[in-house]
Write an enzyme that holds these catalytic residues in place. Structure first.
Site, PDB file in Angstrom:
ATOM      1  N   ASP A  13     145.153  39.878  16.371  1.00 33.54           N
ATOM      2  CA  ASP A  13     144.399  40.961  16.926  1.00 33.54           C
ATOM      3  C   ASP A  13     145.281  42.295  17.249  1.00 33.54           C
ATOM      4  OD1 ASP A  13     142.216  39.180  17.357  1.00 33.54           O
ATOM      5  OD2 ASP A  13     143.303  38.503  18.938  1.00 33.54           O
ATOM      6  N   LYS A  16     145.889  44.429  12.526  1.00 41.78           N
ATOM      7  CA  LYS A  16     146.328  44.196  10.800  1.00 41.78           C
ATOM      8  C   LYS A  16     145.389  44.703  10.050  1.00 41.78           C
ATOM      9  CE  LYS A  16     147.193  39.965  11.515  1.00 41.78           C
ATOM     10  NZ  LYS A  16     146.490  39.912  12.790  1.00 41.78           N
ATOM     11  N   GLY A  17     144.215  44.695  10.410  1.00 43.00           N
ATOM     12  CA  GLY A  17     143.186  45.003   9.380  1.00 43.00           C
ATOM     13  C   GLY A  17     143.474  46.581   9.213  1.00 43.00           C
ATOM     14  N   ASN A  38     138.148  32.193  11.049  1.00 39.60           N
ATOM     15  CA  ASN A  38     138.560  32.155  12.404  1.00 39.60           C
ATOM     16  C   ASN A  38     139.144  33.725  12.583  1.00 39.60           C
ATOM     17  OD1 ASN A  38     140.746  31.272  10.689  1.00 39.60           O
ATOM     18  ND2 ASN A  38     141.830  30.214  12.280  1.00 39.60           N
ATOM     19  N   GLY A  40     139.548  37.748  11.991  1.00 37.48           N
ATOM     20  CA  GLY A  40     138.599  39.032  11.794  1.00 37.48           C
ATOM     21  C   GLY A  40     139.234  40.224  11.683  1.00 37.48           C
ATOM     22  N   HIS A  41     139.069  41.143  10.817  1.00 34.18           N
ATOM     23  CA  HIS A  41     139.736  42.439  10.710  1.00 34.18           C
ATOM     24  C   HIS A  41     138.474  43.459  10.565  1.00 34.18           C
ATOM     25  CE1 HIS A  41     143.466  40.685   8.364  1.00 34.18           C
ATOM     26  NE2 HIS A  41     143.343  40.473   9.626  1.00 34.18           N
ATOM     27  N   THR A 128     138.076  28.815  17.727  1.00 34.62           N
ATOM     28  CA  THR A 128     136.739  29.571  17.203  1.00 34.62           C
ATOM     29  C   THR A 128     135.607  28.611  17.067  1.00 34.62           C
ATOM     30  OG1 THR A 128     137.507  29.815  15.006  1.00 34.62           O
ATOM     31  CG2 THR A 128     138.139  31.457  16.534  1.00 34.62           C
ATOM     32  N   GLN A 223     145.883  35.928  12.078  1.00 37.11           N
ATOM     33  CA  GLN A 223     146.183  35.654  13.288  1.00 37.11           C
ATOM     34  C   GLN A 223     147.543  36.320  13.457  1.00 37.11           C
ATOM     35  OE1 GLN A 223     145.077  32.746  11.436  1.00 37.11           O
ATOM     36  NE2 GLN A 223     142.916  33.081  12.275  1.00 37.11           N
ATOM     37  N   ARG A 302     134.678  37.349  21.949  1.00 34.86           N
ATOM     38  CA  ARG A 302     135.613  36.980  23.314  1.00 34.86           C
ATOM     39  C   ARG A 302     136.152  37.983  23.753  1.00 34.86           C
ATOM     40  NH1 ARG A 302     138.462  31.290  22.078  1.00 34.86           N
ATOM     41  NH2 ARG A 302     139.019  32.228  20.414  1.00 34.86           N
ATOM     42  N   LYS A 303     136.370  37.998  25.053  1.00 33.13           N
ATOM     43  CA  LYS A 303     137.112  39.193  25.718  1.00 33.13           C
ATOM     44  C   LYS A 303     138.611  38.766  25.675  1.00 33.13           C
ATOM     45  CE  LYS A 303     137.981  41.413  30.329  1.00 33.13           C
ATOM     46  NZ  LYS A 303     137.273  41.344  31.676  1.00 33.13           N
TER      47      LYS A 303
END
Length: 446
Positions: A13, A16-17, A38, A40-41, A128, A223, A302-303
């Site tokens: 998180d 990287k995207g 699992n 996400g970008h 996830t 990740q 998720r927070k």
């Protein structure tokens, strides 16, 4: 020509995207080499938000070839949803290629992932629940289904009938869940196969040809380093290898073709899920970072847990990945703070610890030792060069570079493409970036 790996230098998180999207403008090929849905970008282009899970961020550039490598695990249903979403936004997906040797996430993988996480109770990992771990487990157990199998209807039917019979025993006897209907699953996935077939290739050969043609290749991980199966905070890790070495295995290339490894780290630290987090902040400061940084998972919503920048895990990421430059993201999130702490070491049972401990129990007993720096108390969102930054913000970056012993090549100050300071282009630029000591004096050029 340069072949570059982009690595998360924390727990994922890190942004990287956006960094991959920025570097993709100089890349001819972008390769996603591990992980699955699992990950996400999130990429923001002219206020248009793109949330990608499997498709490499480079897809937003019409001439960039995007490859989902053999080290990934592919959920066909989610992948097709992403393709449809991009097409609806007039984004061409003709350059998307899928490795024929990537493994396929099946319905029983998701069911087992969800059930096993619930079964763990207080010992849950924080997955996830998207079936990633069970897909990699079947790969290791050598009963997995690969994309090439999905493209062979006869072989797929034969393989899946036996596999579902085996998995139904686990679903019914261990988790008290209803069995799957093999024919329904076969029909559903063969339908996916028809749509995906034009994209399926020998990805290792395509990458090899790109190397021979001296094209720029960007290897994109999912990740982060501390979630690596072998080198992360085990057991609170993912099921694959996000570290730089994973790019060679997951992409199907040799290490001699890699020119650079860039690590992406937030100006603070976040973590999703379970596991120790020495520099974690609770209370109002943690909430402030979460709110200003919009720290909610792209995949799960998720927070994220928030804390100060942790140089101990940062130095570990430099060592494990062989990082030669850094991209620091979300510096603007710290704009309002009077003071900023940086974790420079741990207190472990009364001893000063400078290195990340592999033992999870020891890591859980680590307490942060902080160095406090002054905040800059003004917006950095408009800054487009190092000279534009407030003095305290520049000093903060110099301090991080010195602690990590790696130069900073990129600074991100917001979600949009243009909210970025490019100190050097890791693909086209010379291998140079200033490294500073803690007094802000230039001590060398790397």
């Amino acid at each position: 020509m340069a072949n570059v790996i982009v690595i998360g230098a924390q727990w994922g998180d890190e942004g990287k995207g956006k960094i991959t999207d920025l570097l993709s403008r100089s890349a001819d090929v972008v390769v996603r080499y591990q992980g699955g849905v699992n990950a996400g970008h999130t990429v923001v282009v002219q206020d248009q938000i793109f949330k990608l899970h499997l498709i490499p961020s480079g897809i937003l550039y019409p001439n960039t070839e995007c490859i989902i490598g053999s080290g990934t695990v592919v959920d066909p249903k989610v992948l097709l949803e992403e393709l449809d979403q991009l097409k609806a936004l007039n984004i061409s997906t003709k350059n998307l290629l899928i490795s024929e040797t990537a493994h396929v996430t099946m319905p029983y993988h998701r069911l087992i992932d969800q059930a096993s996480e619930e079964f763990r109770g207080d010992h849950k990992i924080g997955t996830t629940k998207r079936g990633i771990g069970p897909t990699y487990a079947d790969k290791s157990e050598r009963i997995g289904i690969r994309v090439v199998d999905l493209m062979d209807p006869t072989g797929f039917r034969e393989h899946l009938r036996w596999t579902i019979e085996y998995k139904n025993v686990i679903l019914e006897k261990l988790y008290n869940l209803p069995p799957l209907d093999p024919e329904a699953v076969i029909d559903e996935y063969l339908g996916y196969a028809d749509r995906l077939r034009p994209h399926v290739v020998d990805s290792s050969m395509r990458i090899y040809e790109a190397v021979q043609q001296r094209r720029n290749i960007l290897f994109e991980g999912a990740q982060g380093t501390l979630l690596d199966l072998d080198h992360g905070t085990y057991p609170y890790v993912t099921s694959s290898n996000p570290v730089a070495g994973g790019a060679c295995v997951g992409g199907g290339v040799g290490p001699t073709i890699i020119d650079r490894v860039i690590g992406v780290a937030k100006a603070y630290t976040t973590r999703v899920g379970e596991g120790p987090f020495p520099a974690e902040l609770e209370g109002e400061l943690g909430k402030l970072l979460c709110d200003r940084g919009a720290e909610f998972g792209t995949t799960t919503g998720r927070k994220r847990r928030c804390g100060w920048f942790d140089a101990v895990i940062g130095r570990y990421a430099v060592r494990i990945n062989g990082l030669d430059c850094l991209a620091i993201t979300k510096l603007d999130v710290l704009d309002e703070l009077d003071e900023i702490n940086v974790c420079v070491a741990y207190d472990l049972d009364g001893d000063r610890c400078l290195d990340f401990p592999s033992n999870a129990r020891l890591f859980a007993r680590c307490h942060p030792i902080y160095k406090t720096l002054p905040g800059w108390k003004q917006s950095t969102a408009h800054c487009r060069s190092l000279e534009d930054l407030p003095t305290q913000a520049l000093d903060y970056l110099k301090f991080l570079a010195e602690l990590m012993e790696v130069p900073i090549a990129i600074v991100s100050l917001g979600a949009n493409r243009d909210q970025t300071i490019i100190v050097e282009d890791p693909i086209h630029g010379p291998k140079r970036a200033l490294l500073h000591d803690t007094k802000g004096q230039e001590v060398g050029v790397k």
